[in-house]
Design an enzyme around this catalytic site. Structure first.
Site, PDB file in Angstrom:
ATOM      1  CD  GLU A 114      -2.904  -1.310   0.216  1.00 13.03           C
ATOM      2  OE1 GLU A 114      -2.941  -0.436  -0.670  1.00 13.03           O
ATOM      3  OE2 GLU A 114      -3.650  -2.306   0.227  1.00 13.03           O
ATOM      4  CG  HIS A 137      -4.549   0.019   5.726  1.00 19.71           C
ATOM      5  ND1 HIS A 137      -5.911   0.168   5.576  1.00 19.71           N
ATOM      6  CD2 HIS A 137      -4.276  -1.243   5.314  1.00 19.71           C
ATOM      7  CE1 HIS A 137      -6.417  -0.945   5.082  1.00 19.71           C
ATOM      8  NE2 HIS A 137      -5.449  -1.822   4.918  1.00 19.71           N
ATOM      9  CG  HIS A 139      -7.582  -5.241   7.698  1.00 16.19           C
ATOM     10  ND1 HIS A 139      -6.951  -6.389   7.276  1.00 16.19           N
ATOM     11  CD2 HIS A 139      -7.257  -4.283   6.786  1.00 16.19           C
ATOM     12  CE1 HIS A 139      -6.263  -6.138   6.172  1.00 16.19           C
ATOM     13  NE2 HIS A 139      -6.422  -4.868   5.854  1.00 16.19           N
ATOM     14  CD  GLU A 167     -13.876   9.408  22.623  1.00 17.93           C
ATOM     15  OE1 GLU A 167     -12.833   9.906  23.050  1.00 17.93           O
ATOM     16  OE2 GLU A 167     -14.111   8.195  22.627  1.00 17.93           O
ATOM     17  CG  HIS A 208      -9.318  -3.352   2.528  1.00 15.66           C
ATOM     18  ND1 HIS A 208      -8.560  -3.663   1.416  1.00 15.66           N
ATOM     19  CD2 HIS A 208      -8.441  -3.333   3.556  1.00 15.66           C
ATOM     20  CE1 HIS A 208      -7.303  -3.850   1.773  1.00 15.66           C
ATOM     21  NE2 HIS A 208      -7.204  -3.644   3.065  1.00 15.66           N
TER      22      HIS A 208
HETATM   23  O1  2HA Z   1      -0.789  -5.281   3.813  1.00 15.20           O
HETATM   24  O2  2HA Z   1      -3.708  -4.607   4.694  1.00 15.20           O
HETATM   25  O3  2HA Z   1      -4.323  -3.497   2.388  1.00 15.20           O
HETATM   26  C1  2HA Z   1      -2.000  -5.941   3.849  1.00 15.20           C
HETATM   27  C2  2HA Z   1      -3.103  -4.990   3.726  1.00 15.20           C
HETATM   28  C3  2HA Z   1      -3.416  -4.513   2.387  1.00 15.20           C
HETATM   29 ZN    ZN Z   2      -5.588  -3.814   4.287  1.00 14.61          ZN
END
Ligand code: 2HA
Ligand code: ZN
Length: 265
Positions: A114, A137, A139, A167, A208
């Site tokens: 990414e 980033h 999940h 908040e 995602h």
């Molecule tokens: O690196 O989360 O978006 C693995 C991920 C890709």
């Molecule tokens: Zn990801």
């Protein structure tokens, strides 16, 4: 000082470890990139790169900037025990299309897949905020789940999150950005994410995960914790709600804390 002991490297190790423990980064899920300022690295990093990675997007605005970045295919679970192979320190090369490895990725690794989304988002945020440093980033479980059940509309997602915890409107008054499902790992999702980063420090990727950005690791991480907590409260209260935060109360909060909120309530 060893490079692994630079404050930003230590903080990234702590960050990725916390993210893993929160269940936000299963397997190789998630990626982090953080700018290191010259004052921090100048006496420690070598001038000549160990290896060079090439990419097709334009990172001219980042030439010379140095980042701690997680590696492609690497597991956050393992960063703490082997930071020198799961993390790298790269400098954006003079051509604006390369990343020069100065430390890390000792087992032959490379920056996260990414990387385009990260670098393009850094560019967008730095234009708005010169103190910006962090793109992360992950999940995050409830935040990801939210993208399946709410309408694909960032104002509706923002209002829902704001109402789930007092908040929220103070922590992210600008709201959150949302992108419908796109193929991850390339320039297209990078461009789309960076476009959202012009307005938001949080960008949800449908089905995602989520991106968080900020001046410091504490700020970006705190932002995603707040969003994730609010999404969790949403699922805990679904079907049970008797009362909630009203629009008037949200406005009262925004005024009391002097935040310029998105006028969607
Ligand atoms: O690196 O989360 O978006 C693995 C991920 C890709
Ligand atoms: Zn990801």
């Amino acid at each position: 000082m060893r490079i692994v002991d630079l404050p930003t490297v230590r903080e990234v190790i702590r960050l990725t470890t916390n993210m893993y423990r929160l269940g936000w980064d299963e397997r190789n899920g998630g990626n982090v990139s953080v700018i290191i300022d010259p004052e921090e690295y100048q006496n420690y990093l070598p001038e000549n790169p160990i290896r060079v990675f090439h990419f097709t997007f334009d990172a001219t605005e980042l030439i010379g900037k140095v980042f701690v970045v997680t590696g492609t295919g690497k597991y956050f679970k393992n960063v703490e025990v082997a930071p020198e192979s799961n993390l790298g320190i790269v400098r954006i090369g003079k051509d604006g299309h390369s990343a020069e490895l100065l430390w890390g990725f000792e087992d032959g690794g490379a920056p996260t897949g990414e990387f385009p989304s990260h670098m393009m988002s850094h560019i967008a945020r730095l234009r708005i905020d010169p103190k910006h440093h962090v793109v992360m980033h992950c999940h995050a479980t409830h935040t990801l789940a939210l993208t399946y059940v709410l309408p694909p509309d960032e104002d509706e997602i923002t209002r829902t999150l704001w109402r789930m915890s007092t908040e929220c409107i103070v922590v992210f008054p600008e709201g959150v950005g949302y992108l419908p499902w796109m193929l991850c790992g390339g320039n297209d999702i990078g461009l789309a994410t960076a476009k959202k980063a012009e307005h938001y420090r949080v960008v949800l990727w449908g089905a995602h995960g989520v991106f968080g950005m900020g001046e410091t690791i504490d700020e970006a991480f705190g932002l995603l914790e707040t969003v994730e907590k609010s999404a969790q409260i949403y699922f805990l209260t679904q079907g049970h709600v008797r009362q909630s935060i009203t629009n008037d109360q949200l406005k009262e909060l925004a005024e009391a804390f002097h935040v310029n909120y998105k006028k969607i309530i």
